[in-house]
Design an enzyme around this catalytic site. Structure first.
Site, PDB file in Angstrom:
ATOM      1  N   GLN A 180       1.211 -18.701   5.022  1.00 19.50           N
ATOM      2  CA  GLN A 180       1.639 -20.067   5.285  1.00 19.50           C
ATOM      3  C   GLN A 180       1.479 -20.421   6.754  1.00 19.50           C
ATOM      4  OE1 GLN A 180       5.663 -20.398   3.711  1.00 19.50           O
ATOM      5  NE2 GLN A 180       4.886 -21.383   1.875  1.00 19.50           N
TER       6      GLN A 180
ATOM      7  N   CYS B 183      11.302 -23.437 -15.536  1.00 12.29           N
ATOM      8  CA  CYS B 183      12.009 -24.233 -14.535  1.00 12.29           C
ATOM      9  C   CYS B 183      12.035 -25.706 -14.921  1.00 12.29           C
ATOM     10  CB  CYS B 183      11.359 -24.047 -13.166  1.00 12.29           C
ATOM     11  SG  CYS B 183      11.537 -22.385 -12.479  1.00 12.29           S
TER      12      CYS B 183
ATOM     13  N   GLY C  60       6.717 -23.843   4.933  1.00 11.49           N
ATOM     14  CA  GLY C  60       5.782 -24.225   3.886  1.00 11.49           C
ATOM     15  C   GLY C  60       4.379 -24.200   4.478  1.00 11.49           C
ATOM     16  N   TRP C  61       3.615 -25.240   4.201  1.00 15.33           N
ATOM     17  CA  TRP C  61       2.271 -25.321   4.786  1.00 15.33           C
ATOM     18  C   TRP C  61       2.184 -26.456   5.810  1.00 15.33           C
ATOM     19  CZ3 TRP C  61       3.118 -23.661  -0.199  1.00 15.33           C
ATOM     20  CH2 TRP C  61       2.612 -22.408  -0.521  1.00 15.33           C
TER      21      TRP C  61
ATOM     22  N   GLY D  48      11.743 -22.704   7.324  1.00 14.62           N
ATOM     23  CA  GLY D  48      10.880 -22.653   6.143  1.00 14.62           C
ATOM     24  C   GLY D  48       9.733 -23.637   6.290  1.00 14.62           C
TER      25      GLY D  48
ATOM     26  N   THR E   5       8.749 -19.497   9.719  1.00  9.69           N
ATOM     27  CA  THR E   5       8.449 -18.978   8.387  1.00  9.69           C
ATOM     28  C   THR E   5       8.320 -17.470   8.488  1.00  9.69           C
ATOM     29  OG1 THR E   5       6.893 -19.050   6.528  1.00  9.69           O
ATOM     30  CG2 THR E   5       5.959 -19.276   8.724  1.00  9.69           C
ATOM     31  N   LEU E   6       8.444 -16.796   7.352  1.00  9.09           N
ATOM     32  CA  LEU E   6       8.181 -15.359   7.275  1.00  9.09           C
ATOM     33  C   LEU E   6       6.884 -15.067   6.544  1.00  9.09           C
ATOM     34  CD1 LEU E   6      11.763 -13.998   6.428  1.00  9.09           C
ATOM     35  CD2 LEU E   6      10.617 -14.078   8.652  1.00  9.09           C
TER      36      LEU E   6
END
Length: 409
Positions: free
Chosen positions: A227, A390, A203-204, A201, A222-223
């Protein structure tokens, strides 16, 4: 903000109010019972006020009661958020949205009578089969959220572009708190000079860059095409392309051995069915003596079990295919499918509430810019509700977030 009518092209579920008079009447009764249990005042257009709150309590303003009760009568979990997106309800003029939602989050398990909760499996919508996190499904689910626009995320995130809970200490701004969070994860994973790191993962790219600055060599996967593109640009600008490789790859497809495996708030996108595969893959990739650091949003085990098969507003509009684990579920999955065990844990629940509060403030402050990216007022309402919803969950303890260090005993 004045609500505008959602277009059928972009928001087909909002254009037509459900016709469900019996369900709507039941929803009205249950809603008025619920607001009597919390310190909130609900106001109707005719001036009627209900609820357990006083003069200084948050105000729940029913703008279009008939549409509101029809939507939540059809599907409470999805209809409540859709009603906000459609402008059927809103916080009162002096009420913050998260302040309004927090009393409901604090008593969520008590708002529906216990005998009625037994019918959950009958009335709740089920998770769509096409959102299952297969190799192809995961790519589509990630694309629907993380590929919205890099410019959108840049509008409300801090300069690190970290899209996960920060870790605040006195005097921290958001950037400093995000760097502390990243360092906490790298410390748990034992990342230093020469460490071979796998990040699941990307992210950036902030964590990968921070690990490279410690002298590590990083493979980050990542997918998200958006990103990956920006992460590569940021890594190149920092002069770290010789230390960090960014791949568009599923975690199940990775080969090799790594001294450290790090993953920040990615497990929520894995899906319960695939938790054994996720942790078994990490176990397979971890070199002898290696360490794992996972940051995961969590919820109480019984809440997770009660809601894991149902389809929620968050899954429909924000994170398709997502499910939040419990700490117990993580421990049980590790014990049943890996040689790993949790060695240390750091709880950051209230830190996430503050992170989300700051993100929402930035998002709303930058809305004029975000609008130029092609997002409409219904999108604004959707994201405002998502961030406040959230925040309320973390503020009240309904949700938690933990940094977990995992090792082989």
């Amino acid at each position: 903000m004045t609500a505008v009518a959602p277009t059928s092209l972009r928001w087909p579920a909002l254009e037509t109010v459900p016709t469900a008079p019996v369900h709507a009447r039941v929803a009205r009764v249950l809603f008025e019972r619920a607001v009597d249990l919390v310190p909130v005042r609900a106001t109707y257009p005719d001036g009627r006020v209900v609820g357990g709150g006083g003069a200084d309590s948050p105000v729940f303003e029913l703008v279009n009661p008939e549409a509101f009760f029809a939507r939540i009568g059809k599907d409470t979990k999805i209809g409540f958020g859709e009603a906000y997106m459609a402008g059927d309800w809103r916080p009162g003029p002096d009420t913050d949205l998260a302040d309004l939602l927090a009393p409901f989050a604090a008593k969520l398990s008590q708002l529906i009578p216990e005998w009625l909760q037994r019918f959950r499996t009958i009335v709740d919508e089920r998770l769509p089969h096409h959102e299952e996190n297969t190799l192809e499904g995961s790519r589509e689910n990630i694309h629907r959220h993380y590929d919205l626009s890099n410019d959108l995320f840049a509008a409300f995130l801090d300069p690190t572009m970290s899209y996960s809970s920060a870790w605040f200490e006195d005097g921290d701004d958001l950037e400093a708190a995000q760097l502390r969070k990243i360092d906490g994860m790298l410390d748990y994973a034992g990342v230093g000079e020469g460490t071979r790191v796998l990040e699941i993962g990307t992210g950036w790219g902030a964590l990968a860059l921070r690990a490279a600055q410690r002298g590590a060599r990083v493979l980050t996967i990542t997918l998200s095409e958006e990103q990956a593109e920006l992460a590569r640009e940021r890594i190149a600008a920092a002069g770290m392309t010789d230390r960090v490789e960014v791949r568009l790859q599923d975690y199940r497809e990775v080969q090799g051995q790594f001294d450290a495996v790090v993953s920040v708030e990615m497990i929520e996108a894995v899906g319960e069915k695939y938790w054994p595969t996720y942790f078994a893959t990490i176990d397979r990739l971890l070199a002898p003596g290696g360490r794992v650091a996972i940051q995961s949003i969590t919820m109480a085990h019984e809440r997770m079990r009660a809601t894991r098969r149902t389809y929620s507003w968050i899954q429909k509009y924000i994170f398709p295919g997502g499910i939040i684990p419990s700490l117990q579920a993580i421990d049980e999955t590790l014990a049943g499918h890996t040689s790993l065990r949790v060695a240390q844990r750091r709880e950051l629940g209230w830190h996430y509430a503050e992170t989300l509060k700051q993100w929402r403030g930035r998002f709303l402050a930058e809305w004029d810019h975000v609008r130029t990216l092609g997002f409409d007022d219904t999108f604004r309402s959707m994201w405002e509700f998502y961030l406040a919803y959230c925040e309320a969950g973390f503020r009240t303890g309904y949700l938690g977030v933990s940094q977990l260090q995992m090792v082989r005993p």
